[in-house]
Design an enzyme around this catalytic site. Structure first.
Site, PDB file in Angstrom:
ATOM      1  N   TYR A  65      22.549  77.184  15.823  1.00 38.00           N
ATOM      2  CA  TYR A  65      21.509  77.022  15.259  1.00 38.00           C
ATOM      3  C   TYR A  65      21.282  75.703  14.190  1.00 38.00           C
ATOM      4  O   TYR A  65      20.304  75.011  13.743  1.00 38.00           O
ATOM      5  CB  TYR A  65      21.305  78.117  14.017  1.00 38.00           C
ATOM      6  N   SER A 105      15.661  72.730   8.610  1.00 35.46           N
ATOM      7  CA  SER A 105      16.289  74.012   8.119  1.00 35.46           C
ATOM      8  C   SER A 105      17.201  72.995   7.180  1.00 35.46           C
ATOM      9  O   SER A 105      17.581  71.801   7.387  1.00 35.46           O
ATOM     10  CB  SER A 105      17.047  74.751   8.953  1.00 35.46           C
TER      11      SER A 105
HETATM   12  P1  NAD Z   1      10.711  85.092  11.839  1.00 34.33           P
HETATM   13  O1  NAD Z   1      11.761  85.768  12.446  1.00 34.33           O
HETATM   14  O2  NAD Z   1       9.925  85.892  10.770  1.00 34.33           O
HETATM   15  O3  NAD Z   1       9.661  84.408  12.543  1.00 34.33           O
HETATM   16  C1  NAD Z   1       9.839  83.618  13.914  1.00 34.33           C
HETATM   17  C2  NAD Z   1       8.821  84.130  14.667  1.00 34.33           C
HETATM   18  O4  NAD Z   1       8.928  83.432  16.050  1.00 34.33           O
HETATM   19  C3  NAD Z   1       8.832  85.623  15.262  1.00 34.33           C
HETATM   20  O5  NAD Z   1       7.526  86.238  15.017  1.00 34.33           O
HETATM   21  C4  NAD Z   1       9.196  85.597  16.949  1.00 34.33           C
HETATM   22  O6  NAD Z   1       8.606  86.676  17.378  1.00 34.33           O
HETATM   23  C5  NAD Z   1       8.950  84.313  17.066  1.00 34.33           C
HETATM   24  N1  NAD Z   1       9.271  83.995  18.359  1.00 34.33           N
HETATM   25  C6  NAD Z   1      10.754  84.096  18.798  1.00 34.33           C
HETATM   26  N2  NAD Z   1      10.682  83.477  19.923  1.00 34.33           N
HETATM   27  C7  NAD Z   1       9.764  83.055  20.292  1.00 34.33           C
HETATM   28  C8  NAD Z   1       9.498  82.580  21.617  1.00 34.33           C
HETATM   29  N3  NAD Z   1      10.133  82.532  22.774  1.00 34.33           N
HETATM   30  N4  NAD Z   1       8.084  82.068  21.875  1.00 34.33           N
HETATM   31  C9  NAD Z   1       7.034  82.294  20.725  1.00 34.33           C
HETATM   32  N5  NAD Z   1       7.432  82.935  19.760  1.00 34.33           N
HETATM   33  C10 NAD Z   1       8.880  83.123  19.455  1.00 34.33           C
HETATM   34  O7  NAD Z   1      11.183  83.833  11.199  1.00 34.33           O
HETATM   35  P2  NAD Z   1      10.939  83.001   9.737  1.00 34.33           P
HETATM   36  O8  NAD Z   1      11.671  83.230   8.569  1.00 34.33           O
HETATM   37  O9  NAD Z   1       9.503  83.086   9.543  1.00 34.33           O
HETATM   38  O10 NAD Z   1      10.992  81.570  10.411  1.00 34.33           O
HETATM   39  C11 NAD Z   1       9.862  80.690  10.810  1.00 34.33           C
HETATM   40  C12 NAD Z   1      10.409  79.415  11.062  1.00 34.33           C
HETATM   41  O11 NAD Z   1      11.294  78.603   9.865  1.00 34.33           O
HETATM   42  C13 NAD Z   1      11.760  79.305  12.243  1.00 34.33           C
HETATM   43  O12 NAD Z   1      11.893  78.160  12.949  1.00 34.33           O
HETATM   44  C14 NAD Z   1      12.980  79.327  11.200  1.00 34.33           C
HETATM   45  O13 NAD Z   1      14.150  79.011  11.985  1.00 34.33           O
HETATM   46  C15 NAD Z   1      12.761  78.607  10.280  1.00 34.33           C
HETATM   47  N6  NAD Z   1      13.275  78.603   8.859  1.00 34.33           N
HETATM   48  C16 NAD Z   1      13.217  79.966   8.359  1.00 34.33           C
HETATM   49  C17 NAD Z   1      14.095  79.931   7.165  1.00 34.33           C
HETATM   50  C18 NAD Z   1      14.283  81.306   6.311  1.00 34.33           C
HETATM   51  O14 NAD Z   1      14.852  81.597   5.337  1.00 34.33           O
HETATM   52  N7  NAD Z   1      13.497  82.295   6.570  1.00 34.33           N
HETATM   53  C19 NAD Z   1      14.832  78.918   6.669  1.00 34.33           C
HETATM   54  C20 NAD Z   1      14.830  77.724   7.182  1.00 34.33           C
HETATM   55  C21 NAD Z   1      14.061  77.568   8.575  1.00 34.33           C
END
Ligand code: NAD
Length: 281
Positions: free
Chosen positions: A177, A164
């Site tokens: 985070y 991130s």
């Molecule tokens: P999201 O919340 O849509 O998806 C995350 C998924 O992880 C969810 O479906 C959730 O059910 C699952 N999850 C949570 N705990 C879990 C567990 N213990 N075991 C298995 N699954 C679990 O989020 P996203 O935006 O798609 O993010 C995906 C990745 O990208 C994450 O690692 C997030 O930190 C990272 N990220 C997102 C952004 C953004 O702008 N959305 C930016 C930087 C990094």
């Protein structure tokens, strides 16, 4: 989805955690469109299965599985199922992750008058902080322990972690985070070195800011004008706009394509419109 370019992942098994979520469901579709058999893993089984069904309905190979990335037994149970359905893992995408309000301060800058008025650094719940650290760091380490055992010396074996912008410099309010994602970038390098003699590459993608349905209320007022947070984000993004989810796919295809990135190992690619590069001046 329209792929920016095609790579050949025929016969490859791609395991994706957090695939019931926004980013990794898109990653799952992209991998499937390149011919891979894609296992979508998520704590939210319904979401993983829904996205898998959508991919199958488009004529590609995918299946959803329930998996808690924080429990080794749960990852091993998913591995056993995937083995029966598709075979051993070639590419692991560690996408499960996220933040939690219990690990978030209300204020950006501490002022003594904030005490007892709002949630400050001093009120952060240690369990909430541990939860966020564990979800992001242990939630990457444990699935890697389970799936990488099958990936040794397989052609094209590769691990992709999701870091991130917080890893480059921490964002205000979210110390756990930020620290956890910093640990993910560091762990990506560690794994690249550790597995370098057994043919598993490990790289990461660090998404910048994406305007999606999930964060729409934080970013846009009801009349469609940007919120104060959006103004700050865009001022910190030299390209002056949010990213589109599809703009993450090119880096994913590049990093998972052995022919394109076979000597690329231990890198994290920021996809951020130069946010991480900008000092603000
Ligand atoms: P999201 O919340 O849509 O998806 C995350 C998924 O992880 C969810 O479906 C959730 O059910 C699952 N999850 C949570 N705990 C879990 C567990 N213990 N075991 C298995 N699954 C679990 O989020 P996203 O935006 O798609 O993010 C995906 C990745 O990208 C994450 O690692 C997030 O930190 C990272 N990220 C997102 C952004 C953004 O702008 N959305 C930016 C930087 C990094």
């Amino acid at each position: 989805m329209k792929l920016p370019f095609q790579i050949d992942l025929n016969d490859k098994v791609v395991v994706i955690t957090g695939a019931g979520g926004l980013i990794c469901s898109a990653f799952a579709e992209a991998m499937a469109m390149c011919g891979a058999k894609v296992a979508l893993l998520d704590l939210n089984e319904e979401a993983a299965k829904k996205y898998a069904d959508e991919i199958v309905a488009k004529g590609y190979k995918a299946k959803g599985y329930k998996c808690n990335v924080l429990e080794k037994d749960s990852c091993e149970a998913a591995r056993a199922e995937i083995l029966k359905d598709f075979g051993t893992c070639d590419i692991l995408i560690n996408g499960a992750g996220g933040n939690n309000p219990k690990a978030t301060t209300d204020d950006e800058y501490f002022q003594p008058e904030h005490l007892n008025e709002m949630k400050t650094f001093f009120d952060l719940d240690p369990q909430g902080v541990s939860f966020v650290f564990n979800l992001n760091f242990m939630g990457t380490l444990i699935p890697t322990q389970v799936f990488a055992l099958d990936m040794m010396n397989k052609k094209g074996a590769s691990i992709i972690n999701i870091s991130s912008m917080n890893a480059y410099s921490p964002l205000t309010k979210i110390p756990a985070y930020s620290g956890a994602k910093s640990a993910i970038s560091n762990f990506t390098q560690w794994l690249a070195v550790h597995f370098s003699k057994v043919g598993i590459r490990c790289n990461g993608i660090a998404p910048g800011f994406f305007s999606t349905q999930q964060n729409a209320k934080l970013l846009w007022n009801e009349d469609g004008t940007p919120t104060a947070r959006t103004e700050k984000i865009l001022a910190g993004t030299p390209m002056g706009r949010f990213g589109e989810l599809e703009e993450l796919i090119g880096s994913l295809l590049f990093l998972t394509c052995e022919e394109a990135s076979g000597f690329v190992n231990g890198t994290v690619i920021p996809v951020d419109g130069a946010f991480a590069a900008y000092s603000g001046v």
